[in-house]
Scaffold this motif. Sequence first.
Motif, PDB file in Angstrom:
ATOM      1  N   LEU A 121       0.837  -1.601  -0.306  1.00 17.36           N
ATOM      2  CA  LEU A 121      -0.037  -0.472  -0.102  1.00 17.36           C
ATOM      3  C   LEU A 121       1.044   1.241  -0.250  1.00 17.36           C
ATOM      4  O   LEU A 121       1.754   1.363   1.032  1.00 17.36           O
ATOM      5  CB  LEU A 121      -1.083  -0.032   1.396  1.00 17.36           C
ATOM      6  CG  LEU A 121      -2.368  -1.674   1.314  1.00 17.36           C
ATOM      7  CD1 LEU A 121      -2.750  -0.846   2.697  1.00 17.36           C
ATOM      8  CD2 LEU A 121      -3.161  -0.674   0.277  1.00 17.36           C
ATOM      9  N   ILE A 122       0.262   2.210  -0.858  1.00 12.47           N
ATOM     10  CA  ILE A 122       0.922   3.583  -0.420  1.00 12.47           C
ATOM     11  C   ILE A 122      -0.004   4.798  -0.189  1.00 12.47           C
ATOM     12  O   ILE A 122      -0.823   4.723  -0.284  1.00 12.47           O
ATOM     13  CB  ILE A 122       1.541   3.787  -2.033  1.00 12.47           C
ATOM     14  CG1 ILE A 122       2.756   2.750  -2.982  1.00 12.47           C
ATOM     15  CG2 ILE A 122       2.399   5.330  -2.660  1.00 12.47           C
ATOM     16  CD1 ILE A 122       2.715   2.894  -4.369  1.00 12.47           C
ATOM     17  N   PHE A 123       0.626   5.461   0.802  1.00 17.17           N
ATOM     18  CA  PHE A 123      -0.115   6.439   1.446  1.00 17.17           C
ATOM     19  C   PHE A 123       0.583   7.656   1.417  1.00 17.17           C
ATOM     20  O   PHE A 123       2.048   8.341   1.357  1.00 17.17           O
ATOM     21  CB  PHE A 123       0.377   6.193   2.906  1.00 17.17           C
ATOM     22  CG  PHE A 123      -0.782   4.755   2.822  1.00 17.17           C
ATOM     23  CD1 PHE A 123      -1.656   4.949   3.581  1.00 17.17           C
ATOM     24  CD2 PHE A 123       0.377   4.432   3.679  1.00 17.17           C
ATOM     25  CE1 PHE A 123      -2.383   4.048   3.743  1.00 17.17           C
ATOM     26  CE2 PHE A 123      -0.301   2.806   4.351  1.00 17.17           C
ATOM     27  CZ  PHE A 123      -1.494   2.752   4.496  1.00 17.17           C
ATOM     28  N   ALA A 124      -0.135   8.671   0.279  1.00 16.25           N
ATOM     29  CA  ALA A 124      -0.079  10.370  -0.278  1.00 16.25           C
ATOM     30  C   ALA A 124      -0.219  11.203   1.039  1.00 16.25           C
ATOM     31  O   ALA A 124      -1.591  11.187   0.697  1.00 16.25           O
ATOM     32  CB  ALA A 124      -0.526   9.855  -1.440  1.00 16.25           C
ATOM     33  N   ILE A 125       0.280  11.892   1.307  1.00 15.18           N
ATOM     34  CA  ILE A 125      -0.378  12.628   2.311  1.00 15.18           C
ATOM     35  C   ILE A 125       0.380  14.450   1.813  1.00 15.18           C
ATOM     36  O   ILE A 125       0.937  14.842   2.396  1.00 15.18           O
ATOM     37  CB  ILE A 125      -0.111  12.380   3.964  1.00 15.18           C
ATOM     38  CG1 ILE A 125      -0.434  10.786   4.516  1.00 15.18           C
ATOM     39  CG2 ILE A 125      -0.330  13.767   5.145  1.00 15.18           C
ATOM     40  CD1 ILE A 125       0.905   9.558   4.004  1.00 15.18           C
ATOM     41  N   ASP A 126      -0.900  15.329   2.490  1.00 18.08           N
ATOM     42  CA  ASP A 126      -1.220  16.310   2.322  1.00 18.08           C
ATOM     43  C   ASP A 126      -1.471  17.581   3.318  1.00 18.08           C
ATOM     44  O   ASP A 126      -2.650  16.635   3.121  1.00 18.08           O
ATOM     45  CB  ASP A 126      -0.755  17.073   0.649  1.00 18.08           C
ATOM     46  CG  ASP A 126      -0.736  16.336  -0.094  1.00 18.08           C
ATOM     47  OD1 ASP A 126       1.117  17.081  -0.218  1.00 18.08           O
ATOM     48  OD2 ASP A 126      -0.672  14.891  -0.871  1.00 18.08           O
ATOM     49  N   ILE A 127      -0.704  18.201   4.044  1.00 13.74           N
ATOM     50  CA  ILE A 127      -1.612  18.945   4.907  1.00 13.74           C
ATOM     51  C   ILE A 127      -1.450  20.320   4.153  1.00 13.74           C
ATOM     52  O   ILE A 127      -0.201  20.625   4.310  1.00 13.74           O
ATOM     53  CB  ILE A 127      -0.884  18.690   6.148  1.00 13.74           C
ATOM     54  CG1 ILE A 127      -1.212  17.447   6.631  1.00 13.74           C
ATOM     55  CG2 ILE A 127      -1.349  19.620   7.759  1.00 13.74           C
ATOM     56  CD1 ILE A 127      -0.405  17.496   7.747  1.00 13.74           C
ATOM     57  N   TYR A 128      -2.413  21.205   4.625  1.00 17.21           N
ATOM     58  CA  TYR A 128      -2.556  22.093   3.831  1.00 17.21           C
ATOM     59  C   TYR A 128      -3.230  24.061   4.912  1.00 17.21           C
ATOM     60  O   TYR A 128      -3.756  23.254   6.057  1.00 17.21           O
ATOM     61  CB  TYR A 128      -2.814  22.913   2.427  1.00 17.21           C
ATOM     62  CG  TYR A 128      -2.025  22.537   1.363  1.00 17.21           C
ATOM     63  CD1 TYR A 128      -1.563  23.170   0.474  1.00 17.21           C
ATOM     64  CD2 TYR A 128      -2.641  21.483   1.315  1.00 17.21           C
ATOM     65  CE1 TYR A 128      -1.065  22.854  -0.168  1.00 17.21           C
ATOM     66  CE2 TYR A 128      -2.085  20.636   0.164  1.00 17.21           C
ATOM     67  CZ  TYR A 128      -1.721  21.705  -0.370  1.00 17.21           C
ATOM     68  OH  TYR A 128      -1.087  21.306  -1.709  1.00 17.21           O
ATOM     69  N   TYR A 129      -2.034  24.471   5.334  1.00 24.42           N
ATOM     70  CA  TYR A 129      -2.581  26.060   6.578  1.00 24.42           C
ATOM     71  C   TYR A 129      -3.214  27.301   5.467  1.00 24.42           C
ATOM     72  O   TYR A 129      -1.924  27.574   5.794  1.00 24.42           O
ATOM     73  CB  TYR A 129      -1.718  25.715   7.264  1.00 24.42           C
ATOM     74  CG  TYR A 129      -2.224  26.846   8.227  1.00 24.42           C
ATOM     75  CD1 TYR A 129      -3.319  26.856   9.437  1.00 24.42           C
ATOM     76  CD2 TYR A 129      -1.607  28.169   8.426  1.00 24.42           C
ATOM     77  CE1 TYR A 129      -3.522  27.558   9.967  1.00 24.42           C
ATOM     78  CE2 TYR A 129      -2.090  28.927   9.578  1.00 24.42           C
ATOM     79  CZ  TYR A 129      -2.876  28.920   9.710  1.00 24.42           C
ATOM     80  OH  TYR A 129      -3.725  30.035  11.539  1.00 24.42           O
TER      81      TYR A 129
END
Length: 344
Positions: A121-129
């Motif tokens: 499994l591949i997890f792609a994580i992006d967080i924006y403020y």
Amino acid sequence: MACSTRSTIPAADESGATTISAIHSDVLQTHILTRLDGPTLASASCVSSQLYSLSTQDTLWRDICQATWPSMDNPRMRNLISTFPKGPRSFFSDSFPLLPSRPEPHPHHRPEQNPHPPSELIFAIDIYYRNKLIFSKLHETETLTSWFEYLPFRIDLLDPKEVVSTPIQYRDMEELGRHLAEDLTLSWIVIDPTGKKAANLSSWRPVSVHRHWYLSGEIQVKYASFLAGDRNSSEFVQCVIMVTFGRCKEGEMKVREVSLEVEDMDEMTLNGKASLVILQRALETRNNRETYEEYVSNHLALSSVVPTVQYPWMVFSSMATVYPIDYNPIGGDIATSDHYKDGT
């Protein structure tokens, strides 16, 4: 000798206004469609056969995927999403809508699950403020090891002593909590590279913000989505994503933890084997999402669900207007709509 000039008059409708068909295709594709985000481009593809043809180009959707999820901007992921059934359009259609959280009619009516779970499994994580990227990471996990199957399932993206700087400044704790609840958005995509499927496990906005350690000033921001449990059960589980911020001496808030767990409704963490079954079913729900027409008729109104901001001495709701966990902003098939491909 009289001179004559030849001019081209753009096509117009009955009111005399210029129609979109009068605009040259190169201008549309180069100067207009490239300025649209994913949902808007998907909607444009439903307007006419001309716009459908122009709006379904792989290059447009590849650029949108990379702009929406910077974690996908690397050679392996660019190649992987190009192998999805309809390339980057399919990946966007899978990954942008949130997973449905509505109960299914009956456990035995659920689609049969693939007996061969993905080996990776591949997890792609992006967080924006405030619409600015503050964290982006790609994480790969093997699923066939005994370590994965029998230990509690947990994905940690940061080492214990690792921190990530952010532009978020410490202020009054109550005010900071409100800002995080309103302005911090997170996307956590799980990808099956073999089955060419993807799903977004996050809620659009935090479901809660609370102070973790009173003396240290750490704040935990929680995102969650509810998924159907085992096929033979009517129970649900929750994917819990936690982002922990700590304060440094200069007042800057730093990310100390970004993690994912799959829990039952008693908040007990499932092991890797059980979690893989849940995630596999989540990946397969893409075939049951709404069409664009169903989205238009069912989801035009936004919910007023608000995240809860909690402190040891108070509990209050922020004033943010957010999407509920089951709100699907573009419908599952809008980015791959074939409604106009035959010129109908």
